[in-house]
Every structure is written in structure tokens, then in C-alpha cells.
Design a protein around this motif. Structure first.
Motif, PDB file in Angstrom:
ATOM      1  N   LEU A 454       0.637  -1.056   0.044  1.00  0.00           N
ATOM      2  CA  LEU A 454      -0.219  -0.271   0.033  1.00  0.00           C
ATOM      3  C   LEU A 454       0.400   1.301   0.265  1.00  0.00           C
ATOM      4  O   LEU A 454       0.396   2.512  -0.831  1.00  0.00           O
ATOM      5  CB  LEU A 454      -0.319   0.001   0.988  1.00  0.00           C
ATOM      6  N   ALA A 455       2.382   1.375   1.088  1.00  0.00           N
ATOM      7  CA  ALA A 455       2.895   2.566   0.730  1.00  0.00           C
ATOM      8  C   ALA A 455       3.231   2.764  -1.235  1.00  0.00           C
ATOM      9  O   ALA A 455       3.866   3.892  -0.714  1.00  0.00           O
ATOM     10  CB  ALA A 455       4.288   2.056   1.372  1.00  0.00           C
ATOM     11  N   ALA A 456       3.501   1.911  -1.400  1.00  0.00           N
ATOM     12  CA  ALA A 456       4.042   2.001  -3.057  1.00  0.00           C
ATOM     13  C   ALA A 456       2.554   2.623  -4.267  1.00  0.00           C
ATOM     14  O   ALA A 456       2.976   3.029  -4.538  1.00  0.00           O
ATOM     15  CB  ALA A 456       4.487   0.689  -3.339  1.00  0.00           C
ATOM     16  N   GLU A 457       1.638   2.201  -3.311  1.00  0.00           N
ATOM     17  CA  GLU A 457       0.514   2.751  -4.215  1.00  0.00           C
ATOM     18  C   GLU A 457      -0.074   4.495  -3.576  1.00  0.00           C
ATOM     19  O   GLU A 457      -0.714   4.515  -4.611  1.00  0.00           O
ATOM     20  CB  GLU A 457      -0.257   1.778  -4.031  1.00  0.00           C
ATOM     21  N   LEU A 458      -0.105   4.082  -2.575  1.00  0.00           N
ATOM     22  CA  LEU A 458      -1.086   5.799  -2.356  1.00  0.00           C
ATOM     23  C   LEU A 458      -0.359   6.289  -0.656  1.00  0.00           C
ATOM     24  O   LEU A 458       0.981   5.981  -0.727  1.00  0.00           O
ATOM     25  CB  LEU A 458      -1.984   4.426  -0.946  1.00  0.00           C
ATOM     26  N   PRO A 459      -0.784   7.362  -0.835  1.00  0.00           N
ATOM     27  CA  PRO A 459       0.081   8.050   0.650  1.00  0.00           C
ATOM     28  C   PRO A 459      -0.265   7.916   0.852  1.00  0.00           C
ATOM     29  O   PRO A 459      -1.138   7.030   1.541  1.00  0.00           O
ATOM     30  CB  PRO A 459      -1.164   9.826  -0.340  1.00  0.00           C
ATOM     31  N   GLY A 460       1.365   8.784   1.861  1.00  0.00           N
ATOM     32  CA  GLY A 460       1.281   8.196   3.418  1.00  0.00           C
ATOM     33  C   GLY A 460      -0.052   8.198   4.388  1.00  0.00           C
ATOM     34  O   GLY A 460      -0.206   7.139   5.000  1.00  0.00           O
ATOM     35  N   HIS A 461      -0.515   9.745   4.116  1.00  0.00           N
ATOM     36  CA  HIS A 461      -1.884   8.731   5.321  1.00  0.00           C
ATOM     37  C   HIS A 461      -3.006   8.602   4.373  1.00  0.00           C
ATOM     38  O   HIS A 461      -3.761   8.299   5.177  1.00  0.00           O
ATOM     39  CB  HIS A 461      -2.844  10.987   5.387  1.00  0.00           C
ATOM     40  N   LEU A 462      -3.228   8.042   3.640  1.00  0.00           N
ATOM     41  CA  LEU A 462      -3.558   6.749   4.196  1.00  0.00           C
ATOM     42  C   LEU A 462      -2.667   5.446   3.832  1.00  0.00           C
ATOM     43  O   LEU A 462      -3.938   4.273   3.421  1.00  0.00           O
ATOM     44  CB  LEU A 462      -4.416   6.852   1.559  1.00  0.00           C
ATOM     45  N   VAL A 463      -2.148   4.712   4.144  1.00  0.00           N
ATOM     46  CA  VAL A 463      -1.578   3.890   4.782  1.00  0.00           C
ATOM     47  C   VAL A 463      -1.721   3.286   6.018  1.00  0.00           C
ATOM     48  O   VAL A 463      -1.020   4.559   7.010  1.00  0.00           O
ATOM     49  CB  VAL A 463       0.069   3.337   4.042  1.00  0.00           C
ATOM     50  N   PRO A 464      -2.440   1.903   6.074  1.00  0.00           N
ATOM     51  CA  PRO A 464      -2.830   2.061   7.307  1.00  0.00           C
ATOM     52  C   PRO A 464      -1.867   2.104   8.720  1.00  0.00           C
ATOM     53  O   PRO A 464      -0.748   1.205   8.334  1.00  0.00           O
ATOM     54  CB  PRO A 464      -3.822   0.890   7.779  1.00  0.00           C
ATOM     55  N   ASP A 465      -2.029   2.401   9.504  1.00  0.00           N
ATOM     56  CA  ASP A 465      -1.036   2.352  10.629  1.00  0.00           C
ATOM     57  C   ASP A 465      -0.840   1.009  11.004  1.00  0.00           C
ATOM     58  O   ASP A 465       0.050   0.294  11.669  1.00  0.00           O
ATOM     59  CB  ASP A 465      -1.323   3.413  11.881  1.00  0.00           C
ATOM     60  N   GLU A 466      -1.814  -0.173  11.113  1.00  0.00           N
ATOM     61  CA  GLU A 466      -1.616  -1.313  11.709  1.00  0.00           C
ATOM     62  C   GLU A 466      -2.796  -1.811  11.212  1.00  0.00           C
ATOM     63  O   GLU A 466      -3.688  -1.263  10.293  1.00  0.00           O
ATOM     64  CB  GLU A 466      -2.509  -1.903  13.125  1.00  0.00           C
ATOM     65  N   VAL A 467      -2.396  -3.078  10.395  1.00  0.00           N
ATOM     66  CA  VAL A 467      -3.046  -4.516  10.218  1.00  0.00           C
ATOM     67  C   VAL A 467      -3.652  -5.393  10.410  1.00  0.00           C
ATOM     68  O   VAL A 467      -2.676  -6.104  10.923  1.00  0.00           O
ATOM     69  CB  VAL A 467      -2.702  -4.880   8.493  1.00  0.00           C
ATOM     70  N   VAL A 468      -5.027  -5.367  11.180  1.00  0.00           N
ATOM     71  CA  VAL A 468      -5.405  -6.664  11.977  1.00  0.00           C
ATOM     72  C   VAL A 468      -6.105  -7.310  11.543  1.00  0.00           C
ATOM     73  O   VAL A 468      -6.518  -7.366  10.270  1.00  0.00           O
ATOM     74  CB  VAL A 468      -7.215  -5.826  12.748  1.00  0.00           C
ATOM     75  N   LEU A 469      -5.985  -8.863  11.253  1.00  0.00           N
ATOM     76  CA  LEU A 469      -6.796 -10.267  10.717  1.00  0.00           C
ATOM     77  C   LEU A 469      -7.579 -10.659  11.216  1.00  0.00           C
ATOM     78  O   LEU A 469      -7.364 -10.650  12.890  1.00  0.00           O
ATOM     79  CB  LEU A 469      -4.919 -10.900  10.564  1.00  0.00           C
ATOM     80  N   LEU A 470      -8.845 -10.770  11.165  1.00  0.00           N
ATOM     81  CA  LEU A 470     -10.021 -11.608  11.411  1.00  0.00           C
ATOM     82  C   LEU A 470     -10.332 -12.727  10.674  1.00  0.00           C
ATOM     83  O   LEU A 470      -9.728 -12.752   8.852  1.00  0.00           O
ATOM     84  CB  LEU A 470     -10.680 -10.201  11.247  1.00  0.00           C
ATOM     85  N   ALA A 471     -11.072 -13.615  11.326  1.00  0.00           N
ATOM     86  CA  ALA A 471     -11.475 -15.233  10.676  1.00  0.00           C
ATOM     87  C   ALA A 471     -12.721 -14.967   9.961  1.00  0.00           C
ATOM     88  O   ALA A 471     -12.349 -15.037   8.561  1.00  0.00           O
ATOM     89  CB  ALA A 471     -11.280 -16.081  11.509  1.00  0.00           C
TER      90      ALA A 471
END
Length: 498
Positions: A454-471
Motif C-alpha cells: 500500500l505504501a508503494a501505491e497510496l499517499p502516506g496518510h492513506l497507509v494504515p498504521d496497523e493491519v488486523v487479521l480477522l477470521a
């Protein structure tokens, strides 16, 4: 503009990040929200992702466990006197030592008693293993079919069966995967057993396929018994207790981090009891769901964190337990003597709710689960013994309100074999009902990979600080994502932190 200011994101920004996530390989569903940082008051962008589980991962997971059991039994020599008590591999997660033999024999006796209570005549056991159930059960049946995915297991068990004249003519063994129905007669068996095997399944979808196949193999009025199911709702308590047992000196932050890693890397399937009520509700042929805590006097991981389920196929006529009068432990009654006095008032049965489970209360308290230590805890086995002394049957099940609680239904001991409504599920739309073991290897690397992409595609403020995985993603009644039910980062079980 500071980074914190940039994170006062618009709905459009969240949607843009969601869309980018959904284009990524390995992402089945995604939701992005902003959350306040509890320590600094800043706004943080948090992405929630349901990993996709490719067929290759499912096959790899099944193959991994098949290799484990092939290796375990390939070079073992069958006993000359037929099937023996083989508890190879039954080690305590707390100590890593073999579970004491008396406890294992009691575990097996309870499982055998549960099956015998259903009065089976034509049995199919999926995942027959070393024959721990087949040995004591098959001699009292007309037919006993056993399948297993391990050739070594089936070869060894077949050699043992051949030496026992009571079993040789009534036992049929086949090497095939749990989701294979090959050569299994449809509508033939009155009982299908999956005991201590579903934890090796790759995900809940695989289990659903296996249960659907079992339903097709059942004759009218038959039932499927799923034994030794690991409870997804108490997985955090279990893993925390395991960590404390093995590293007693660790500080709370280190324990929480270790437990989070263990959950991401878990290779065994955990299931919330609500999975089975939800599965059954979607299948008109299933007329009753009976979910009970694992029986036994020993306090070990098998009795603390596992349960058993019986799914009844129509046209069986179940006794419904859903509308019984309710008595709350610690509020309406505070001791068993007061409960005994009320038995004459509720002759048809009553439900005892909010009972702190003496087996779990310490582990629940270690995890900060609220409400588990305010009342006197009871042990389910002790409560069942108390019921027997008073001529009543006590059926213990999980409470959907808190992991450290259970509910007990006290009914006349009249020989009823088909109950429905014992377990009362919460709102399963916003409850994670299972983990995804098949995705554990991929999932442990997925958050960092997604943030890099995502950092390679989006502006920095649109890159999530955290990615949480859910079932699975929590859903609102209309089927859309219920963003209010998304768990706080650091907790993927859907509970509000205590």
C-alpha cells in the motif's frame, strides 16, 4: 501538516484504502476505520482484513497433519492382543509432558459413554485414529466403519482388528480424507462420530463440508457427534495460561505479545459454539443442536477448553430447553442448598446462568475478563454429581456472555436422548466463530506485506498504521460490515477489553 493531523481521515480516504486492499492477493474482505489512540489521543488508520485461503493452503495443511500421523505410526508394531490403549501424542500444552494416564483413560471413558448414550447400531467414525473409541464401541454395534487420512494408521488398526474375532466381521476401515464420501453408503448410518479430529481441519469451511457429507450419510433420525472441539472463545485464556506455565516470570506486555503471535501462528482449528448453531440453522434437515462442556473430574486442557456437540437429523423429536425458567447464580441463588430447595418448584427443569467456571476462572482473570470472580465458582463435574444425588440430570454448556462462565440446565433424569436449545448463542454476526489454521503461515507475514504494498501505491496518510487479521468480518443485519463491532487493535476475538 503533521502525521496525526493527516489521520483525521475522510470516509472517502478509508474507502480508497479499502479498495486498494481488496485488489491485493490474499485478501478476501477488508474494512478500514480510524481509531483514537488511547495513549496520545491521536487518530490512527486501522485496516481489518479477512485473509483468503487458497486451495493450495488447504491441501498443504491437511498434508502437514497427515505427515505427522504417518510418521507417528509408520514404524509402530500392532499389539498381538488387538486394540490397546494407545495415547501416543497426548501431551499437555502446559507442561509438554504426557497427560497422566488415569486422566486420559477417564477422558476416553467419558467419550465412550457419550456415544453409547446415543444407542448406536451402525456407526461411521471419521478420523478413527488408533481406535480409542472403536475398541470399546464396535463390539456392541452391527457395523462400525472407520476412516482416516493416514495410511499408516489404517494399516496398523486393520492388523489389530484382524486379531479380534469380535470385530473382524463388523469393522470396515478405509483410508480417505475427512471430506471424502467415497464408498460410504448414503442414508445408512445412525451415528457419525468425529472425535478429537476437527482441530486438525484447515478451516471452518472444510468442517462445514465434512458435516454436510456426514448429514448425507445419516439415516433419518440419526445424529453426528463432534467431540473434543477446541473453544475459540477461550483461546486467549488458554494460550495465556500456557505461556505463564512455561515462562512464569514474563511481564504482562511480553505475555500479550507472545499470545498474539501464538494466535496468528495457530495450526489447530478453534470453534466458537455459535458456529454449530449457525451451521444447523442453515440446514432444515437438522432439528436439534446439543452443545455440552466436556465431562470429567480432572482439571486439564481437555475439560477446561473443549466441548462436544450432537447434531440431530430429522425426524427426531427433540426436547427443547430454550424456554426453561432461568435462575441466576450469585443473584437469585448463592449456594447449592438454596438451589435444591427450588427443584420442587421447577419440576420440568430450570436453567442456572452466569456460573463462574471453577476450571477457568483463574485463567479468565489472568486475561482481565470482567465478571468472572464476583461470585463463588462451581465445577461443572461437581454440579453434575450434585444433580445425580438429587435425582436430576445436569447438562452444562458454555455461556455466550463471558468465557469464564457456564450455564447449567437441570432436568428430570428421564432417559431423553435428543435435546435442543441447551446452548444459547449471542449475536453471531459480530462474533468471530473460528480461526483459520490453513492461513497461519501466510497470515503471519500478511500485515507487513500489505503495508509495504500500500505504501508503494497510496499517499502516506492513506497507509494504515496497523493491519488486523480477522477470521471473518462482523456483519450488520443487512449484511454490510458492522464497523462498530470491529475489535480494538490487539484483540481479534471481538471482546471489549476488560
Amino acid at each position: 501538516m503533521t502525521h496525526a493531523q493527516q489521520h483525521t481521515h475522510s470516509t472517502e480516504g478509508c474507502e480508497e484504502t479499502e479498495a486498494a486492499l481488496l485488489r491485493r492477493e490474499g485478501v478476501a474482505r477488508a474494512a478500514v476505520v480510524t481509531r483514537a489512540d488511547g495513549t496520545a489521543g491521536e487518530r490512527r488508520l486501522v485496516a481489518y482484513v479477512v485473509p483468503e485461503v487458497p486451495d493450495a493452503d488447504v491441501s498443504r495443511h491437511v498434508g502437514m497433519w497427515r505427515a505427522v500421523y504417518d510418521e507417528m505410526y509408520r514404524d509402530t508394531v500392532p499389539g498381538a492382543a488387538g486394540i490397546t490403549d494407545d495415547f501416543t501424542g497426548w501431551n499437555s500444552s502446559y507442561t509438554r509432558e504426557p497427560i497422566p494416564l488415569p486422566q486420559m483413560r477417564a477422558w476416553r471413558a467419558a467419550a465412550v459413554a457419550r456415544v453409547r448414550g446415543l444407542e448406536p447400531r451402525r456407526v461411521l467414525e471419521i478420523g478413527v485414529g488408533s481406535g480409542l473409541l472403536l475398541g470399546p464401541l464396535a463390539g456392541r454395534t452391527e457395523e462400525y466403519w472407520g476412516t482416516d487420512f493416514s495410511e499408516a494408521v489404517i494399516a496398523r488398526l486393520g492388523a489389530q482388528v484382524a486379531t479380534d474375532p469380535r470385530l473382524a466381521d463388523r469393522v470396515t476401515l478405509r483410508c480417505q480424507a475427512a471430506d471424502s464420501e467415497e464408498a460410504l453408503p448414503a442414508g445408512h448410518f445412525d451415528t457419525v462420530v468425529l472425535n478429537s479430529v476437527v482441530q486438525y481441519f484447515p478451516d471452518a469451511a472444510y468442517l462445514s463440508r465434512v458435516l454436510d457429507g456426514a448429514l448425507r450419510r445419516l439415516s433419518p433420525g440419526g445424529r453426528v457427534l463432534v467431540g473434543d472441539v477446541r473453544n475459540h472463545g477461550t483461546a486467549e485464556e488458554f494460550l495465556t495460561a500456557v505461556h505463564h506455565a512455561q515462562r512464569p516470570g514474563d511481564e504482562p506486555p511480553a505475555v500479550r505479545a507472545a499470545v498474539a503471535r501464538a494466535r496468528r501462528r495457530e495450526t489447530e482449528l478453534h470453534l466458537d459454539p455459535g458456529f454449530f448453531t449457525e451451521w444447523a440453522a442453515a440446514r432444515p434437515g437438522v432439528v436439534a443442536v446439543d452443545i455440552r462442556l466436556k465431562s470429567g473430574a480432572a482439571a486439564n486442557e481437555l475439560t477446561r477448553h473443549r466441548y462436544e456437540v450432537v447434531l440431530h437429523k430429522g425426524p427426531a423429536r427433540p426436547v427443547s430447553l430454550a424456554e426453561l425458567p432461568t435462575v441466576t447464580w450469585g443473584s437469585d441463588v448463592h449456594q447449592l442448598s438454596a438451589l435444591a430447595a427450588g427443584l420442587t418448584r421447577y419440576r420440568g427443569g430450570l436453567r442456572l446462568t452466569r456460573v463462574p467456571n471453577a476450571r477457568l476462572v483463574t485463567e479468565a482473570a489472568e486475561c482481565g475478563v470482567p465478571g468472572t470472580a464476583r461470585q463463588t465458582p462451581l465445577d461443572p463435574h461437581a454440579l453434575q454429581s450434585w444433580g445425580a444425588e438429587h435425582g436430576r440430570r445436569v447438562l452444562c454448556t458454555w455461556s455466550a456472555e463471558a468465557p469464564g462462565w457456564f450455564e447449567a440446565v437441570i432436568v428430570p433424569d428421564d432417559g431423553t436422548r435428543c435435546y435442543d436449545g441447551l446452548y444459547r448463542p449471542g449475536d453471531t454476526r459480530s462474533t468471530p466463530l473460528a480461526n483459520v489454521p490453513a492461513a497461519s503461515r501466510r497470515a503471519s507475514k500478511l500485515p507487513a506485506l500489505l503495508r509495504r504494498e500500500l505504501a508503494a501505491e497510496l499517499p502516506g496518510h492513506l497507509v494504515p498504521d496497523e493491519v488486523v487479521l480477522l477470521a471473518r468480518m462482523p456483519l450488520a443485519p443487512g449484511g454490510e460490515t458492522d464497523r462498530a463491532a470491529l475489535p480494538a487493535p490487539g484483540r481479534t476475538d471481538g471482546r471489549t477489553p476488560g
